[in-house]
Write an enzyme that holds these catalytic residues in place. Structure first.
Site, mmCIF file in Angstrom:
data_model
loop_
_atom_site.group_PDB
_atom_site.id
_atom_site.type_symbol
_atom_site.label_atom_id
_atom_site.label_comp_id
_atom_site.label_asym_id
_atom_site.label_seq_id
_atom_site.Cartn_x
_atom_site.Cartn_y
_atom_site.Cartn_z
ATOM 1 N N LYS A 73 0.283 3.970 2.715
ATOM 2 C CA LYS A 73 0.876 3.678 4.032
ATOM 3 C C LYS A 73 2.368 3.987 4.014
ATOM 4 C CE LYS A 73 -1.950 -0.305 5.497
ATOM 5 N NZ LYS A 73 -1.865 -1.734 5.844
ATOM 6 N N ASN A 80 0.855 -1.189 0.000
ATOM 7 C CA ASN A 80 0.000 0.000 0.000
ATOM 8 C C ASN A 80 0.900 1.252 0.000
ATOM 9 O OD1 ASN A 80 -1.529 2.232 0.966
ATOM 10 N ND2 ASN A 80 -3.065 0.836 1.781
ATOM 11 N N GLY A 83 -8.304 5.680 1.505
ATOM 12 C CA GLY A 83 -9.237 4.844 2.271
ATOM 13 C C GLY A 83 -10.437 5.623 2.784
ATOM 14 N N TYR A 84 -10.692 5.504 4.071
ATOM 15 C CA TYR A 84 -11.861 6.125 4.701
ATOM 16 C C TYR A 84 -11.580 7.562 5.161
ATOM 17 C CZ TYR A 84 -13.585 1.306 4.851
ATOM 18 O OH TYR A 84 -14.006 0.035 4.515
ATOM 19 N N ASP A 85 -10.437 8.128 4.786
ATOM 20 C CA ASP A 85 -10.074 9.481 5.252
ATOM 21 C C ASP A 85 -11.168 10.528 5.025
ATOM 22 O OD1 ASP A 85 -7.687 8.732 6.340
ATOM 23 O OD2 ASP A 85 -6.429 9.516 4.734
ATOM 24 N N ASP A 129 -1.359 -3.764 10.112
ATOM 25 C CA ASP A 129 -2.729 -3.942 9.652
ATOM 26 C C ASP A 129 -3.558 -2.865 10.328
ATOM 27 O OD1 ASP A 129 -4.198 -5.827 7.888
ATOM 28 O OD2 ASP A 129 -5.536 -5.902 9.617
ATOM 29 N N THR A 130 -4.491 -2.317 9.572
ATOM 30 C CA THR A 130 -5.308 -1.213 10.081
ATOM 31 C C THR A 130 -6.772 -1.490 9.819
ATOM 32 O OG1 THR A 130 -3.556 0.403 9.726
ATOM 33 C CG2 THR A 130 -5.777 1.273 9.803
ATOM 34 N N HIS A 155 -3.579 7.409 14.005
ATOM 35 C CA HIS A 155 -3.461 6.048 14.565
ATOM 36 C C HIS A 155 -2.141 5.402 14.127
ATOM 37 C CE1 HIS A 155 -5.522 6.394 10.743
ATOM 38 N NE2 HIS A 155 -5.034 5.220 10.400
ATOM 39 N N ARG A 156 -1.790 5.622 12.860
ATOM 40 C CA ARG A 156 -0.550 5.024 12.322
ATOM 41 C C ARG A 156 0.667 5.655 13.003
ATOM 42 N NH1 ARG A 156 -2.170 5.065 7.733
ATOM 43 N NH2 ARG A 156 -2.657 2.847 7.721
HETATM 44 P P1 ITT Z 1 -1.060 -3.963 3.082
HETATM 45 O O1 ITT Z 1 -1.764 -5.162 3.665
HETATM 46 O O2 ITT Z 1 -0.281 -4.255 1.858
HETATM 47 O O3 ITT Z 1 -0.258 -3.216 4.120
HETATM 48 P P2 ITT Z 1 -3.767 -2.954 2.654
HETATM 49 O O4 ITT Z 1 -4.288 -1.804 1.846
HETATM 50 O O5 ITT Z 1 -4.260 -4.329 2.323
HETATM 51 O O6 ITT Z 1 -2.168 -2.902 2.611
HETATM 52 P P3 ITT Z 1 -4.958 -3.228 5.279
HETATM 53 O O7 ITT Z 1 -5.203 -4.665 5.108
HETATM 54 O O8 ITT Z 1 -4.357 -2.768 6.563
HETATM 55 O O9 ITT Z 1 -4.019 -2.616 4.152
HETATM 56 O O10 ITT Z 1 -6.335 -2.520 4.963
HETATM 57 C C1 ITT Z 1 -6.723 -1.451 5.600
HETATM 58 C C2 ITT Z 1 -7.745 -0.676 4.803
HETATM 59 O O11 ITT Z 1 -8.228 0.285 5.742
HETATM 60 C C3 ITT Z 1 -7.133 0.106 3.657
HETATM 61 O O12 ITT Z 1 -7.324 -0.479 2.417
HETATM 62 C C4 ITT Z 1 -7.897 1.436 3.731
HETATM 63 O O13 ITT Z 1 -9.101 1.339 3.030
HETATM 64 C C5 ITT Z 1 -8.194 1.561 5.198
HETATM 65 N N1 ITT Z 1 -7.189 2.391 5.877
HETATM 66 C C6 ITT Z 1 -6.011 1.999 6.435
HETATM 67 N N2 ITT Z 1 -5.354 3.046 6.953
HETATM 68 C C7 ITT Z 1 -6.118 4.118 6.720
HETATM 69 C C8 ITT Z 1 -5.982 5.487 6.985
HETATM 70 O O14 ITT Z 1 -4.915 5.978 7.598
HETATM 71 N N3 ITT Z 1 -6.958 6.292 6.595
HETATM 72 C C9 ITT Z 1 -8.048 5.835 5.964
HETATM 73 N N4 ITT Z 1 -8.255 4.559 5.646
HETATM 74 C C10 ITT Z 1 -7.299 3.694 6.022
#
Ligand code: ITT
Length: 206
Positions: free
Chosen positions: A24, A21, A161-163, A80-81, A188-189
């Site tokens: 991230k 991602n 994402g949901y920002d 993971d977020t 959070h990150r």
């Molecule tokens: P990796 O597993 O490769 O790290 P991913 O996109 O699959 O990347 P996640 O499984 O952690 O990441 O998915 C988290 C989702 O949550 C991500 O696709 C976004 O839609 C959302 N997300 C994560 N961090 C966010 C942030 O800081 N602000 C808004 N949305 C976020």
């Protein structure tokens, strides 16, 4: 430690961040302390998708870090977020990336979230990030949580994402209305990464 792939003359160390991602990656780059650099999966030429089959954020974070570490025989960290919404019993949570389906876009996920929340007064939610540092066969985790609310409509075009629908406590802007520096004041990150950086300092890795 293997993950620290080398030190330059200025003693910079390079950690592998097990993510594909790019959002991230840029966010974490914007919060790195002196002396530390990171490489994402793309940069190290790793194109396989990491497994994320656990049913908790902690579990998926560990699974990604452990898988990459075992596959490449290197130390690394993963995160993971998830967005946990009170009125939806904590959903989408660990399923945040694929809330509206396997190949859902950010917009699809937001639209589904807003629809599920239609007519609900309780808009409380939180972002949770769990970083796992996997080093020499051992793992350690760092959690960052930011409480806030979900807006009725999308606002702003920054971030990912949901920002556009999340306002962190203490602000009146959504994350998507903030610069990266502003988001880092609430993020959070950032909170989970600070725990990780402190650990590296305490253990004399940094
Ligand atoms: P990796 O597993 O490769 O790290 P991913 O996109 O699959 O990347 P996640 O499984 O952690 O990441 O998915 C988290 C989702 O949550 C991500 O696709 C976004 O839609 C959302 N997300 C994560 N961090 C966010 C942030 O800081 N602000 C808004 N949305 C976020």
């Amino acid at each position: 430690m293997e993950c620290i792939t080398g030190r330059t003359k200025t003693t910079e160390m390079n950690l592998i961040f097990a993510t594909s991602n790019e959002h991230k990656l840029s966010e974490v780059r914007s919060m790195l302390p002196e002396g530390i650099a990171i490489s994402g999966l793309k940069e190290i030429g790793f194109t396989e998708e990491l497994p994320e089959t656990q049913n908790t954020i902690e579990g998926n974070s560990l699974q990604k870090a452990e898988y990459l570490s075992n596959t490449l025989n290197t130390d690394c960290f993963a995160e993971d977020t998830g967005l946990e919404v009170d009125a939806l019993n904590g959903e989408p949570g660990v399923y945040s990336a694929r809330y509206a389906g396997e190949h859902a876009t950010f917009n699809d996920n937001i639209n589904k979230l807003l629809k599920e929340l239609e007519g609900k007064n309780n808009r409380k939610a939180r972002f949770k990030t769990v970083i796992t540092y996997y080093s020499q066969g051992k793992s350690v985790q760092f959690t960052g949580i930011t409480n806030g609310v979900i807006t009725p409509n999308k606002r702003g075009d920054k971030g990912f994402g949901y920002d556009p629908v999340f306002i962190p406590e203490g602000s009146d802007k959504t994350y998507a209305e903030m610069t990266l520096e502003e988001k880092n004041l609430y993020s959070h990150r950032k909170k989970s990464f600070e725990g990780f950086a402190n650990y590296l300092r305490k253990n004399a890795v940094l």
